[in-house]
Design a protein around this motif. Sequence first.
Motif, PDB file in Angstrom:
ATOM      1  N   VAL A 253       0.847  -1.204   0.000  1.00  0.00           N
ATOM      2  CA  VAL A 253       0.000   0.000   0.000  1.00  0.00           C
ATOM      3  C   VAL A 253       0.876   1.244   0.000  1.00  0.00           C
ATOM      4  O   VAL A 253       0.635   2.207  -0.729  1.00  0.00           O
ATOM      5  N   ASP A 254       1.938   1.209   0.838  1.00  0.00           N
ATOM      6  CA  ASP A 254       2.843   2.348   0.944  1.00  0.00           C
ATOM      7  C   ASP A 254       3.497   2.650  -0.405  1.00  0.00           C
ATOM      8  O   ASP A 254       3.574   3.805  -0.832  1.00  0.00           O
ATOM      9  N   ARG A 255       3.956   1.579  -1.088  1.00  0.00           N
ATOM     10  CA  ARG A 255       4.577   1.762  -2.413  1.00  0.00           C
ATOM     11  C   ARG A 255       3.591   2.350  -3.411  1.00  0.00           C
ATOM     12  O   ARG A 255       3.920   3.205  -4.221  1.00  0.00           O
ATOM     13  N   LYS A 256       2.350   1.845  -3.296  1.00  0.00           N
ATOM     14  CA  LYS A 256       1.297   2.300  -4.215  1.00  0.00           C
ATOM     15  C   LYS A 256       1.049   3.804  -4.032  1.00  0.00           C
ATOM     16  O   LYS A 256       0.938   4.564  -4.999  1.00  0.00           O
ATOM     17  N   ILE A 257       1.013   4.222  -2.757  1.00  0.00           N
ATOM     18  CA  ILE A 257       0.770   5.645  -2.470  1.00  0.00           C
ATOM     19  C   ILE A 257       1.936   6.488  -2.974  1.00  0.00           C
ATOM     20  O   ILE A 257       1.746   7.550  -3.575  1.00  0.00           O
ATOM     21  N   LYS A 258       3.174   5.976  -2.719  1.00  0.00           N
ATOM     22  CA  LYS A 258       4.354   6.711  -3.176  1.00  0.00           C
ATOM     23  C   LYS A 258       4.319   6.887  -4.684  1.00  0.00           C
ATOM     24  O   LYS A 258       4.605   7.967  -5.213  1.00  0.00           O
ATOM     25  N   ARG A 259       3.975   5.770  -5.383  1.00  0.00           N
ATOM     26  CA  ARG A 259       3.941   5.815  -6.840  1.00  0.00           C
ATOM     27  C   ARG A 259       2.893   6.818  -7.324  1.00  0.00           C
ATOM     28  O   ARG A 259       3.134   7.625  -8.199  1.00  0.00           O
ATOM     29  N   ARG A 260       1.711   6.761  -6.649  1.00  0.00           N
ATOM     30  CA  ARG A 260       0.642   7.713  -7.015  1.00  0.00           C
ATOM     31  C   ARG A 260       1.073   9.156  -6.774  1.00  0.00           C
ATOM     32  O   ARG A 260       0.814  10.054  -7.570  1.00  0.00           O
ATOM     33  N   ALA A 261       1.787   9.347  -5.654  1.00  0.00           N
ATOM     34  CA  ALA A 261       2.224  10.705  -5.307  1.00  0.00           C
ATOM     35  C   ALA A 261       3.239  11.224  -6.321  1.00  0.00           C
ATOM     36  O   ALA A 261       3.149  12.373  -6.771  1.00  0.00           O
ATOM     37  N   VAL A 262       4.198  10.358  -6.672  1.00  0.00           N
ATOM     38  CA  VAL A 262       5.241  10.797  -7.614  1.00  0.00           C
ATOM     39  C   VAL A 262       4.625  11.080  -8.985  1.00  0.00           C
ATOM     40  O   VAL A 262       4.904  12.119  -9.606  1.00  0.00           O
ATOM     41  N   VAL A 263       3.752  10.154  -9.429  1.00  0.00           N
ATOM     42  CA  VAL A 263       3.077  10.377 -10.726  1.00  0.00           C
ATOM     43  C   VAL A 263       2.242  11.659 -10.657  1.00  0.00           C
ATOM     44  O   VAL A 263       2.261  12.493 -11.577  1.00  0.00           O
ATOM     45  N   GLY A 264       1.523  11.817  -9.532  1.00  0.00           N
ATOM     46  CA  GLY A 264       0.690  13.022  -9.337  1.00  0.00           C
ATOM     47  C   GLY A 264       1.532  14.284  -9.408  1.00  0.00           C
ATOM     48  O   GLY A 264       1.146  15.270 -10.050  1.00  0.00           O
ATOM     49  N   LEU A 265       2.709  14.251  -8.765  1.00  0.00           N
ATOM     50  CA  LEU A 265       3.597  15.424  -8.771  1.00  0.00           C
ATOM     51  C   LEU A 265       4.059  15.756 -10.194  1.00  0.00           C
ATOM     52  O   LEU A 265       4.048  16.913 -10.608  1.00  0.00           O
ATOM     53  N   ILE A 266       4.464  14.716 -10.926  1.00  0.00           N
ATOM     54  CA  ILE A 266       4.960  14.941 -12.301  1.00  0.00           C
ATOM     55  C   ILE A 266       3.839  15.491 -13.186  1.00  0.00           C
ATOM     56  O   ILE A 266       4.024  16.472 -13.913  1.00  0.00           O
ATOM     57  N   VAL A 267       2.651  14.874 -13.080  1.00  0.00           N
ATOM     58  CA  VAL A 267       1.519  15.315 -13.914  1.00  0.00           C
ATOM     59  C   VAL A 267       1.115  16.750 -13.551  1.00  0.00           C
ATOM     60  O   VAL A 267       0.896  17.596 -14.431  1.00  0.00           O
ATOM     61  N   THR A 268       1.039  17.029 -12.236  1.00  0.00           N
ATOM     62  CA  THR A 268       0.636  18.375 -11.803  1.00  0.00           C
ATOM     63  C   THR A 268       1.648  19.418 -12.274  1.00  0.00           C
ATOM     64  O   THR A 268       1.269  20.510 -12.715  1.00  0.00           O
TER      65      THR A 268
END
Lengths: 300, 345
Positions: free
Chosen positions: B7-22
């Motif tokens: 779950v932690d990895r999933k959140i990190k991945r979502r956060a990093v992708v979210g940061l790049i997209v934003t």
Amino acid sequence: MDDITAGSALNFDSCVTVNPDGSLEVGTFNSSSTGKTGPNATTTIDSIPEKCVCYTAAYVDTIYNILCAKFDETKNNSPLATAKLWEIVVGMPADCKTALERDFSIDVPEGILIFDLGENLMTYSQQLADECGEDENIVILMTEYNIRSTNAKITESTVQTIESNTGGKVKFVFVLSNSLSMVMSNTEMIGTLLGIDNTQDFIENIQIKIHVMKDAISKMQLESKKKVYVETAAGKAAGSENLITNLLTDILDLKNIADYLELMDSKLSDEQIVSEKPDIIIFYLSDSRTMDEKMRVPST
Amino acid sequence: MNHLISVDRKIKRRAVVGLIVTFALMVTVFFTCIFVGSVDLDFEIVIDAMMGRASWSQNYIVKEIRIPRLICAAIVGASLSLSGMCMQALFKNPMASPSILGISSGAAFGAALYIAVGYGVFQITYGTTIFAFIMSGITMLLVYGLAYQKRGTHTIMLLLSGMAINALFSGLTSTIEFFSDADTVSSIVFWILGSFEKCNWASVKIIAVSAIVGSILVLYNSRELNLIAGGERKAKALGVNVKNVRIMLIVGTCLLVASSVSVCGIIGFVGLIIPHIFRTICGPDHKYLGPMCILGGALFMMLFDTIARSLMPPYELPVGIITSIIGAPFFMYIMRKREKDIWSV
């Protein structure tokens, strides 16, 4: 005056009539605040008041100019005009006194009643009426702006109550000056109302001066009209139907870039102002923007 | 255990992708918004103006009006959303926003005071901004002084002090408006509604410094903020110097809010909605949420401002109106759709 053709003379509608019995019918632009909105409202004044309270410095200056012309004096040396002025003007708000001394270089002598704008008008009017002699009466010259800028909450019934309580000794005249012709009309009204006998000569003299100025401008034969942008005190664009832009467009033949805006409370974006490339920008000094910001040029 | 790591990895991945997209969206919006304004300029003209090759007025519109205004909007959006995020975690209250400490009201009072009476006395350049900034600082000291107790400064006391000071300065501003003439009231109201209309390169310089310092103070303490959000006792037990961290976070927040409000007036809702929107993407970990709020706040504010200045030409609406009108329903939509995600991992 006879040499000026009818078309080129500055015409205006008279808003004061002196009746054979000595009473006056005065057109009063009673504001929406007083419940009367039309310029056709009239106030009947039994006899020439000869004394007035001015809520705006410009009215005092108007009276002073007529008097200077009457006594053939200049503003720098006007003992007779000054003495007569302070016989006529008996009171004014404190900010009017400040404006007179600061902007018009007219010193207000002691003895002139100075009051706060928000002061109770009923009490003040009664005091004025009590100070009037048996046959004297007094007129209060006001604009809608004066009413809006006070907390006096003047309504039509307030005006009627004051006029009735003072036995007709105190009368209100609401002045509106949105154009040059209205200024001329009001100048004639103020002069006639206060019994200054050379008012017509004074007005004819101004008409001649304006004609000469307009004639000189028309002979310049400029390729296109110079553009002007006028900003009000609140930093908004001055559209049409107000005095300052009408003076610029009527006399100086300038093109107001905000002419399509009807009111004085309309905002033009800086982008639009810059894209119109006005030749002249007129603004109030009373804000904290730098000169570069006001002139819409990059900061140096 | 493996499930938690996943779950932690999933959140990190979502956060990093979210940061790049934003970030990509923010850059795109910035360059797109340069082409939008109350005056229509062709694509080629805007490019020429950016290079300084167009006419004087076109160069001025692009380089002296649109670009500094967008940068201002970006900085203010980032500052308000980061301070909102910080307030929500610090006070453990999802409704907390930059206005909760009364700083916005204090700044508004300072600005109103200068507009109504200050100019006649001081006549200083950027007087409104300076007065607003000083009053923000005074408000901050007042709130902290009121909440201070010998045993320490309790979070609830800070919150209550902020609300009281907020009410006090709102009342004082209304009093100034009541006694002012129509033009002055109009100027005060327009300022309070919030607008980037008067932003220029000088404004960018004014807000950039305090925004950077404020952001560093908040981002530097993101780990501690995570622990404080979970409970102050727990944070103390885990070695966090709660008192010092809280002071740093409040000073950082005040710098962010004061600089924003002093330049563009009060812009509501951004500090409240942006952290919630991005919390649904990258979760409540402030290590990711902080940078996300900076990028997202900048992105949204540039969009809001562009809508405000192009919606009803030739008039430019105050951006505060747009943030409230668009922000509130959007916030409600997000709340309903992602109800469960907002405060959980």
